[in-house]
Motif scaffolding. Structure first.
Motif, PDB file in Angstrom:
ATOM      1  N   VAL A 106      14.653 -40.189 -12.017  1.00 10.87           N
ATOM      2  CA  VAL A 106      15.163 -39.313 -10.964  1.00 10.87           C
ATOM      3  C   VAL A 106      16.451 -38.674 -11.467  1.00 10.87           C
ATOM      4  N   THR A 107      16.815 -37.553 -10.853  1.00 12.08           N
ATOM      5  CA  THR A 107      18.047 -36.835 -11.185  1.00 12.08           C
ATOM      6  C   THR A 107      18.762 -36.485  -9.886  1.00 12.08           C
ATOM      7  N   PRO A 108      19.969 -35.935  -9.955  1.00  9.90           N
ATOM      8  CA  PRO A 108      20.637 -35.486  -8.728  1.00  9.90           C
ATOM      9  C   PRO A 108      19.850 -34.397  -7.988  1.00  9.90           C
ATOM     10  N   PHE A 109      18.896 -33.746  -8.675  1.00  8.45           N
ATOM     11  CA  PHE A 109      18.145 -32.639  -8.075  1.00  8.45           C
ATOM     12  C   PHE A 109      16.750 -33.052  -7.616  1.00  8.45           C
ATOM     13  N   THR A 110      16.409 -34.342  -7.696  1.00  9.35           N
ATOM     14  CA  THR A 110      15.039 -34.768  -7.440  1.00  9.35           C
ATOM     15  C   THR A 110      14.568 -34.492  -6.015  1.00  9.35           C
ATOM     16  N   SER A 111      15.374 -34.829  -5.027  1.00  6.66           N
ATOM     17  CA  SER A 111      14.957 -34.576  -3.633  1.00  6.66           C
ATOM     18  C   SER A 111      14.705 -33.092  -3.405  1.00  6.66           C
ATOM     19  N   LEU A 112      15.554 -32.249  -3.993  1.00  4.55           N
ATOM     20  CA  LEU A 112      15.417 -30.800  -3.833  1.00  4.55           C
ATOM     21  C   LEU A 112      14.180 -30.284  -4.563  1.00  4.55           C
ATOM     22  N   SER A 113      13.945 -30.745  -5.787  1.00 12.29           N
ATOM     23  CA  SER A 113      12.788 -30.262  -6.538  1.00 12.29           C
ATOM     24  C   SER A 113      11.479 -30.748  -5.917  1.00 12.29           C
ATOM     25  N   ASN A 114      11.475 -31.979  -5.405  1.00  5.80           N
ATOM     26  CA  ASN A 114      10.285 -32.462  -4.698  1.00  5.80           C
ATOM     27  C   ASN A 114      10.042 -31.653  -3.432  1.00  5.80           C
ATOM     28  N   ALA A 115      11.127 -31.313  -2.726  1.00 12.18           N
ATOM     29  CA  ALA A 115      11.010 -30.491  -1.514  1.00 12.18           C
ATOM     30  C   ALA A 115      10.464 -29.108  -1.846  1.00 12.18           C
ATOM     31  N   ALA A 116      10.872 -28.564  -2.993  1.00  9.82           N
ATOM     32  CA  ALA A 116      10.400 -27.241  -3.405  1.00  9.82           C
ATOM     33  C   ALA A 116       8.889 -27.252  -3.629  1.00  9.82           C
ATOM     34  N   ILE A 117       8.364 -28.361  -4.144  1.00  3.65           N
ATOM     35  CA  ILE A 117       6.915 -28.480  -4.330  1.00  3.65           C
ATOM     36  C   ILE A 117       6.218 -28.518  -2.969  1.00  3.65           C
ATOM     37  N   THR A 198       3.481  -9.503  16.508  1.00  2.01           N
ATOM     38  CA  THR A 198       4.234  -9.024  15.348  1.00  2.01           C
ATOM     39  C   THR A 198       3.936  -9.888  14.133  1.00  2.01           C
ATOM     40  N   TRP A 199       3.888  -9.254  12.971  1.00  2.00           N
ATOM     41  CA  TRP A 199       3.762 -10.013  11.732  1.00  2.00           C
ATOM     42  C   TRP A 199       5.087 -10.719  11.451  1.00  2.00           C
ATOM     43  N   ILE A 200       5.008 -12.021  11.283  1.00  2.00           N
ATOM     44  CA  ILE A 200       6.220 -12.824  11.089  1.00  2.00           C
ATOM     45  C   ILE A 200       6.049 -13.779   9.904  1.00  2.00           C
ATOM     46  N   THR A 201       7.163 -14.281   9.430  1.00  2.00           N
ATOM     47  CA  THR A 201       7.164 -15.408   8.510  1.00  2.00           C
ATOM     48  C   THR A 201       7.862 -16.554   9.221  1.00  2.00           C
ATOM     49  N   PRO A 202       7.273 -17.736   9.252  1.00  2.00           N
ATOM     50  CA  PRO A 202       7.858 -18.849  10.010  1.00  2.00           C
ATOM     51  C   PRO A 202       9.231 -19.254   9.471  1.00  2.00           C
ATOM     52  N   GLY A 203      10.142 -19.532  10.372  1.00  2.00           N
ATOM     53  CA  GLY A 203      11.444 -20.075   9.982  1.00  2.00           C
ATOM     54  C   GLY A 203      11.296 -21.576   9.779  1.00  2.00           C
ATOM     55  N   ILE A 204      10.849 -21.960   8.607  1.00  2.00           N
ATOM     56  CA  ILE A 204      10.494 -23.355   8.337  1.00  2.00           C
ATOM     57  C   ILE A 204      11.746 -24.234   8.322  1.00  2.00           C
ATOM     58  N   PRO A 205      11.746 -25.325   9.099  1.00  2.00           N
ATOM     59  CA  PRO A 205      12.872 -26.274   9.019  1.00  2.00           C
ATOM     60  C   PRO A 205      12.855 -26.958   7.655  1.00  2.00           C
ATOM     61  N   TYR A 206      13.633 -26.439   6.717  1.00  2.00           N
ATOM     62  CA  TYR A 206      13.594 -26.946   5.345  1.00  2.00           C
ATOM     63  C   TYR A 206      14.023 -28.405   5.265  1.00  2.00           C
ATOM     64  N   LEU A 207      14.734 -28.842   6.309  1.00  2.00           N
ATOM     65  CA  LEU A 207      15.179 -30.237   6.340  1.00  2.00           C
ATOM     66  C   LEU A 207      13.988 -31.191   6.331  1.00  2.00           C
ATOM     67  N   LEU A 208      12.872 -30.779   6.951  1.00  2.00           N
ATOM     68  CA  LEU A 208      11.657 -31.590   6.922  1.00  2.00           C
ATOM     69  C   LEU A 208      11.163 -31.772   5.486  1.00  2.00           C
ATOM     70  N   LEU A 209      11.243 -30.692   4.709  1.00  2.00           N
ATOM     71  CA  LEU A 209      10.798 -30.752   3.315  1.00  2.00           C
ATOM     72  C   LEU A 209      11.749 -31.616   2.481  1.00  2.00           C
ATOM     73  N   ILE A 210      13.048 -31.541   2.786  1.00  2.00           N
ATOM     74  CA  ILE A 210      14.021 -32.384   2.089  1.00  2.00           C
ATOM     75  C   ILE A 210      13.737 -33.858   2.380  1.00  2.00           C
ATOM     76  N   MET A 211      13.423 -34.155   3.644  1.00  2.00           N
ATOM     77  CA  MET A 211      13.084 -35.536   4.003  1.00  2.00           C
ATOM     78  C   MET A 211      11.839 -35.982   3.229  1.00  2.00           C
ATOM     79  N   GLY A 212      10.824 -35.098   3.176  1.00  2.00           N
ATOM     80  CA  GLY A 212       9.629 -35.416   2.411  1.00  2.00           C
ATOM     81  C   GLY A 212       9.925 -35.594   0.938  1.00  2.00           C
ATOM     82  N   GLY A 213      10.799 -34.726   0.401  1.00  2.00           N
ATOM     83  CA  GLY A 213      11.188 -34.824  -1.000  1.00  2.00           C
ATOM     84  C   GLY A 213      11.911 -36.128  -1.306  1.00  2.00           C
ATOM     85  N   PHE A 214      12.743 -36.584  -0.361  1.00  2.00           N
ATOM     86  CA  PHE A 214      13.477 -37.838  -0.547  1.00  2.00           C
ATOM     87  C   PHE A 214      12.532 -39.036  -0.493  1.00  2.00           C
ATOM     88  N   ILE A 215      11.564 -38.998   0.422  1.00  2.00           N
ATOM     89  CA  ILE A 215      10.591 -40.095   0.518  1.00  2.00           C
ATOM     90  C   ILE A 215       9.756 -40.181  -0.763  1.00  2.00           C
TER      91      ILE A 215
END
Length: 231
Positions: A106-117, A198-215
């Protein structure tokens, strides 16, 4: 000493999970989390260091983990995600620096990189939603004069919403013609769309992805780094 280290890690991981779970609930509910929330959790995480008899190694580990701080602040300032997401990752670096139960690196960026996936999941959901609409013979691009490429891009990042909520508009009107607006939306400054149909892009709560990345970090480690090491 080993017992102290175990207690420190387990308590820190438990505190980090509590912070992310509660924060995610607040984020979904209000889409806004006060900075004090992260300051309190980060401060408690820092105080956990003093339950150990050997403080310096833990301070050093936190110092390494905080390498992520300037990077996430930069990402926040250019609007790729919100301030809460940046502060969550900084607090995480203090509370449970590079914590994992796996033997993978793991690195200091692991939670973020996992969240990006994990961030690719909404793209699949958008495509699936649009394909269902098209299967129902809905003209999702009615009134638009755009290239196939732009329409495909729109189907990846969004969909046509009847009653948008916590979403950003990706359409505009030019000379009485509907156009797709696929520019990047600033996570903190952009206003949510409330216009029906209207055509929209969802405002995704990125915090959910960070939590998933940390797990994932806890259970598996760094997905990207492990892939390159094992390939």
């Amino acid at each position: 000493m080993i017992e102290d280290l175990l207690n420190y890690n387990i308590i820190g991981i438990g505190l980090a999970l509590a912070m992310l779970i509660i924060g995610s609930i607040i984020d979904i509910w209000k889409r806004e989390i006060h900075d004090y929330y992260w300051i309190v959790f980060g401060s408690v995480g820092f105080l956990l260091i003093f339950i150990n008899s050997d403080i310096l190694p833990h301070l050093f580990k936190i110092g390494i983990a905080l390498i992520i701080a300037p990077f996430v602040i930069f990402i926040w300032r250019i609007g790729l995600f919100g301030g809460a997401d940046a502060f969550a990752l900084i607090a995480l670096a203090v509370i449970a620096p590079m914590a994992t139960f796996s033997e993978n690196p793991v690195t200091p960026f692991t939670s973020l990189s996992n969240a990006a996936i994990l961030f690719v999941i909404p793209f699949f959901l958008n495509v699936f939603r649009n394909l269902i609409s098209m299967a129902r013979h809905d003209d999702i691009f009615e009134g638009f004069e755009e290239s196939k490429f732009k329409k495909i891009c729109a189907m990846l990042i969004g969909y046509k919403a009847k009653n948008p909520k916590f979403c950003f508009s990706i359409e505009k009107t030019e000379k009485d013609k509907k156009k797709l607006n696929l520019t990047v939306h600033h996570a903190d400054n952009e206003e949510y769309c409330t216009t029906p149909n209207t055509w929209i892009t969802p405002g995704i709560p990125y915090l959910l992805l960070i939590m998933g990345g940390f797990i994932i970090q806890l259970l598996y480690g760094d997905i990207i780094l492990s892939f390159f090491i094992n390939s």
